[in-house]
Design an enzyme around this catalytic site. Structure first.
Site, PDB file in Angstrom:
ATOM      1  N   SER A 102       0.817  -1.218   0.000  1.00 24.00           N
ATOM      2  CA  SER A 102       0.000   0.000   0.000  1.00 24.00           C
ATOM      3  C   SER A 102       0.849   1.266   0.000  1.00 24.00           C
ATOM      4  O   SER A 102       2.022   1.243   0.378  1.00 24.00           O
ATOM      5  CB  SER A 102      -0.904   0.015   1.226  1.00 24.00           C
ATOM      6  OG  SER A 102      -1.779  -1.065   1.185  1.00 24.00           O
ATOM      7  N   GLN A 103       0.194   2.345  -0.362  1.00 28.21           N
ATOM      8  CA  GLN A 103       0.834   3.654  -0.330  1.00 28.21           C
ATOM      9  C   GLN A 103       1.171   3.990   1.138  1.00 28.21           C
ATOM     10  O   GLN A 103       0.316   3.813   2.017  1.00 28.21           O
ATOM     11  CB  GLN A 103      -0.169   4.670  -0.889  1.00 28.21           C
ATOM     12  CG  GLN A 103       0.348   6.063  -1.036  1.00 28.21           C
ATOM     13  CD  GLN A 103      -0.761   7.032  -1.439  1.00 28.21           C
ATOM     14  OE1 GLN A 103      -1.937   6.679  -1.449  1.00 28.21           O
ATOM     15  NE2 GLN A 103      -0.378   8.246  -1.771  1.00 28.21           N
TER      16      GLN A 103
END
Lengths: 252, 819
Positions: A102-103
């Site tokens: 994920s970011q």
């Protein structure tokens, strides 16, 4: 020069330039960058993003402990070797098998919303490369994490052990029914896509606990569903947008 | 290039059958590429790559405008080489494009992705460039027979459109690609035969190669993106593919997963006491999950289906007669059966989906479609409703699109006639007294689909003369779905009480019912603000128009004239969304629409470059003639655009009449192209009547007549059987298409008599205009509707007057293209 030759030469030059562009655009893996500096820069970037989205998250800043851990855990160790140079960009990255890491902004926001305490026991569904579990492990007592894809479960388990995240346990299994032996949990985070919230996971949540589901297509998080179980076992779901966006304008 | 004189004698006539075969293969290739890329990638980027690759037609005009002199006397070799290259590159370039590591999902995150996309475009461009070279060479070489060449080109393309649809029913997309490649090679061999080449060797080699290309050994497997649902499902331990079948409607792949079962139950209540039944997953084009449910006749095992938001209408109706639109794998039919529906009519477009339920997996599914209370209809949903004389207590519109595609805005470009004001009006007409329509959609936040459906329902009720639409509407939402009920009379207190109990037991939220108060909304699934409740209130209030205008997404109801339900983006919101895109705002961007805009801009820039390049390279050599070059440019751009506008707009009109998108597209496209081809041929024979001004006025007049009278005609003929609808459609298309075949060869005729060297340039302009206008037509239809697209085409047809005024005579001898 004939028109044909001229055109052919233009086409050839265009093609060669295009190819050169492609080759140059491919960043060299393992560029000699100081990861610690990059990590601090990333933490600053995430902090700025949090300030911009405070109207929705209700927070001008995330928990200091969360940000400290984000600055400690080496994200480059959780991405494929050829993407390590991009590990400290504030963006999701592919980790193989159709999965992503994920970011960092989203990881920080989710971790903060889980309100982790030092004595907590946390369950994660969807280990991926193990980054989220690694971040959580520095904030809570124990992290149990379940991965559906055998290869990812194996590599994440080995990686977390090697990097010294001893309080994380990885299992290759179906996450739908949670991990009964270690239930109940103070917090559960479900990063695997689902058409509904698995009721069995809610049952494994302690009263006062939080279950979080990031929802959205691959590489994107559209909203964070935050399931809260109160002391009486009553459940409410809060849908938090990771972005400051109000659809109504004017007087509406 | 060393030209072998034995195979390159001066041909006496164009290789017409070869041209027809090549055009058929090229059109088939275009349709097939869309199919192939829809499977391995996502259709919006497929649309972009293929649209741009078609610029190969424009590029060929530019290329030949500059090389025509050099190619003079080498027609046959140049033709055969290009046709052969098409056959080879059609196969090879797709295979190479498959290994390019393009990932559409990363396009805003990763700066390399646009470059990978460019590389795919360049690869796909080559085959189209080669085909276009062949056709253009024939125009240039045989300018006195260009009506015949154009006729065979169009008729071939028309046959190709039908042939590929037929082929995709019996062959896999990969096999179809091999057939297209072989057809390319065969066309080269046919050209040699038609032009009486003196040696048979090359033709035999080509035939042999075509035969080799058709063997399974040349086949390959499709490399589906690792981020698509099917790829991810097959990664799971013990998951295995049970079946794969393909048709032009999509590739269906059935997967079983023992260790980690599928549990696809959109919006299932968190308070569900019942376990989810066993399921097999069916992926359409490697994504878009739907499921087959195990059913052994014991309805109690389906109790979980009562815990979805879509179960609400069954609590308000007693043993209803149900119409399920979009029955898919049968989950909605089972839901109806669980709730003791007296009768279920299930409509499913894809016959292969019905075969899966009734045939291959009948033991698993229990063949719900064959139960006495159930009748399955293999039909398009809207068409079925229009033609049906039955009345129902419940019309259930199933949730068929996938969540991820829907939330990423991938459907923005797809016309959808299920969710228009006219469609809702038709559903209402098919209800028994006290009956209702139930529509379930994925919930997006901030709200888009849900509020647009609500606005559409309000408009449909107002259209039916209901003074207070709010009395006949109910809306609820679960964690990720919303269900709207539209009744043909007011909801009574008993129904409202039942609704409240249904929601309380399942932890669903009330969005709207007549008399709802603010404190009843946004209770279980809390949004930052009660957006759905407030939105519904505004849509029923006096300032509904202002609310629609002010809202940051486009939630204006879709209509048959602008059937783009999934288009939500507003231009004024775009800057805000782009700013937020890297902080979680990316899903708010609408990919389908943005890709369309980007494609249009790129196609326009590339077209300008291709069209102006010969003028620039040929400057100082007489290629630019005062006024004439611009006149030719405007004329061929205008007729190319008008042709595409009319073709695309009427395909949409006939989809509503024929109702089956596949039949409509293949019948209308084929009829358009074939009759235009005949028009081209006969315009040469009847040249006294077929003057440019007359033809353009006739096309304009006929188009306007059709726009005015077709809707009424179709409404009156809606009940006639499908077998009559197809010939009637062809009859209606024939005169218009026939006329539309004339302007291009007539214009080219004028050019060839005065400035024959400019033929390729005119061809290139027409090619570029066709590409740009096809994209533009969709964009215009989204914003102002198909009627406007046709009107614009009529205006564009006025150019011929201007083109003909001022003859080229007297100038032709002085004008020379570059050498």
């Amino acid at each position: 020069m004939s028109g044909f030759k001229k055109l052919a030469s233009i086409y050839c030059r265009g093609f060669i330039l295009g190819m050169l562009g492609l080759v140059c655009a491919i960043p060299c893996a393992g560029a000699a960058e100081d990861y610690t500096v990059l990590r601090q820069r990333l933490v600053e970037e995430v902090s700025e993003d949090v300030i911009r989205t405070r109207a929705y998250t209700g927070k001008g800043a995330l928990d200091e402990r969360v940000m400290r851990v984000l600055g400690m855990v080496g994200r480059h160790r959780f991405v494929p070797a050829n993407l390590q140079s991009q590990a400290y960009e504030n963006r999701p990255l592919p980790i193989g098998y159709g999965q992503t890491i994920s970011q960092p902004y989203i990881v920080a926001l989710m971790t903060d919303l889980l309100e982790p305490e030092a004595g907590d026991v946390v369950l994660e569904i969807g280990t991926g490369s193990g980054y989220q579990a690694a971040v959580l492990s520095r904030l809570v007592d124990r992290v149990y994490t379940i991965e559906i894809i055998p290869e990812l479960a194996e590599s994440a388990s080995e990686r977390l052990k090697r990097l010294g995240f001893a309080n994380v346990e990885v299992k290759n299994a179906d996450g739908y029914f949670g991990w009964q032996e270690h239930a109940p949990f103070d917090a559960i985070i479900v990063t695997a896509a689902s058409s509904h919230i698995p009721p069995s996971l809610v049952q494994q949540l302690k009263p006062g606990g939080v279950l979080m589901i990031p929802v959205g297509p691959v590489f994107q998080v559209q909203q964070l569903s935050l399931v809260k179980k109160d002391a009486d076992g009553e459940v409410t779901i809060r849908q938090v947008l990771p972005v400051r966006f109000v659809p109504f304008t004017g007087e509406h | 290039m060393n030209i072998n004189p034995r195979i390159a004698p001066a041909p006496t006539g164009p290789p017409l059958y070869s041209i027809a075969l090549l055009s058929a293969a090229a059109l088939a290739y275009e349709i097939l590429l869309m199919r192939l890329f829809s499977i391995i990638q996502w259709h919006h980027f497929a649309y972009m790559m293929i649209s741009l690759a078609l610029l190969g037609y424009g590029a060929s005009g530019t290329f030949l405008a500059l090389t025509r002199r050099w190619l003079e006397g080498r027609f046959l070799v140049a033709y055969v080489v290009n046709a052969t290259l098409f056959g080879v590159t059609a196969l090879v370039c797709f295979r190479l494009a498959q290994v390019v590591p393009f990932n559409a999902l990363e396009i805003l995150w990763d700066p390399r992705q646009p470059l990978w996309l460019l590389l795919i475009f360049l690869l796909l461009f080559i085959p189209f460039f080669c085909v276009a070279n062949c056709i253009c060479l024939a125009f240039s070489q045989f300018s006195k027979q260009l009506h015949r060449v154009y006729c065979f080109d169009l008729v071939g393309a028309g046959i190709g459109a039908v042939a590929i649809i037929g082929l995709l029913f019996i062959a896999s997309p990969v096999m179809a690609l091999q057939v297209v490649a072989a057809a390319g090679l065969l066309s080269a061999a046919v050209a040699l035969r038609e032009c009486r080449a003196q040696t048979r060797g090359p033709a035999l080699v080509l035939l042999l190669t075509a035969a080799v290309v058709l063997t399974p050994a040349v086949g390959f497997s499709l490399q589906v993106s690792q981020f698509k649902g099917l790829s991810q499902a097959l990664r799971v331990l013990d998951a295995k593919q049970l079946d794969q079948r393909s048709s032009p409607l999509g590739q269906l792949t059935t997967v079983a997963s023992q260790t980690v079962p599928f549990r696809h139950t959109p919006g299932l209540s968190l308070n569900t006491p019942a376990p989810i039944g066993e399921q097999l997953a069916v992926f359409t084009d490697a994504d878009g999950l739907s499921v087959l449910t195990r059913f052994d006749g014991e309805l109690e095992k389906l109790a979980y289906l009562d815990y979805q938001s879509s179960a609400l209408p069954y609590h308000l109706l007693d043993e209803p007669a149900v119409l399920v639109l979009g029955a898919g794998g049968g989950a909605d039919v089972l839901q109806a059966l669980y709730h003791r529906a007296s009768r279920v009519d299930a409509v499913e477009l894809n016959p292969q989906m019905v075969e899966l339920v009734n045939g291959q997996f009948a033991d698993f599914t229990g063949s719900p479609y064959q139960l006495p209370a159930v009748t399955v209809f293999n039909s398009e949903a809207r068409g079925f409703v229009t033609a049906s004389t039955n009345r129902y207590d419940l019309v259930q519109v199933a949730l068929l699109d996938s969540f991820s595609a829907s939330s990423a805005g991938l459907y923005a470009l797809s016309e959808n006639y299920l969710y228009t004001v006219e469609a809702f009006s038709e559903y209402l007409q098919k209800l028994q007294p006290g009956g209702m329509i139930s529509i379930t959609r994925w919930t997006k936040t901030p709200p888009r689909d849900g509020l647009k459906i609500f606005a559409t329902a309000v408009a449909a009720l107002q259209h039916a003369g209901v003074a207070e639409p709010g009395l006949q509407l109910v809306m609820i939402r679960s964690w990720n779905t919303s269900t709207l009920l539209i009744k043909n009379e007011a909801f009574n207190n008993y129904a409202i009480n039942t609704l409240k109990i249904f929601c309380r037991e399942r932890w669903f939220d009330l969005v709207y019912y007549p008399g709802i108060t603010a404190n009843e909304a946004n209770h279980y699934n809390q949004l930052p603000e009660p957006w759905f409740f407030e939105g519904a209130g505004h849509l029923l209030g006096p300032a509904d128009a202002a609310f629609l205008d002010d809202y940051k997404f486009n939630i204006h109801p879709a209509t048959d004239n602008r059937p783009y339900f999934s288009h939500f983006l507003k231009w004024r919101t775009l800057p805000e969304l782009l700013t937020l895109s890297e902080r979680g705002g990316m899903p708010l961007l609408e990919w389908g629409y943005l890709v369309l805009i980007t494609t249009l801009v790129l196609a326009l820039l590339a077209s300008l470059l291709l069209v102006l390049l010969p003028l620039w390279l040929g400057r100082g050599r007489g290629f630019r003639v005062a006024g004439l070059s611009w006149r030719i440019m405007v004329y061929f751009a205008a007729i190319g655009t008008a042709f595409m506008f009319i073709e695309i707009a009427f395909i949409q009109k006939f989809i509503l009449f024929l109702h089956h998108p596949l039949y409509a597209i293949s019948v209308v496209l084929c009829a358009f192209l074939v009759f235009a081809g005949l028009g081209s041929l006969l315009s040469a024979r009847w040249h006294k009547w077929f003057t440019l001004p007359r033809v353009s006025v006739a096309i304009g007049g006929l188009s306007v007549l059709y726009i005015l009278f077709l809707p009424g005609l179709f409404e009156n003929l809606v009940q006639i059987p499908g077998v009559f609808k197809i010939p009637l459609s062809i009859l209606l298309i024939a005169p218009l298409a026939f006329l539309m075949g004339a302007p291009f060869p007539l214009g080219l005729d004028v050019v060839s008599k005065s400035l024959p060297d400019w033929i390729p340039w005119a061809w290139g302009i027409n090619g570029c205009a066709s590409v740009v206008s096809a994209i533009l037509a969709t964009l215009l239809a989204i914003h102002i509707g198909f009627v406007f697209v046709v009107m614009l085409a009529v205006l564009l047809m006025c150019w011929p007057h201007w083109f003909c005024h001022g003859s080229f005579k007297g100038k032709s001898l002085r004008e020379k293209p570059p050498t």
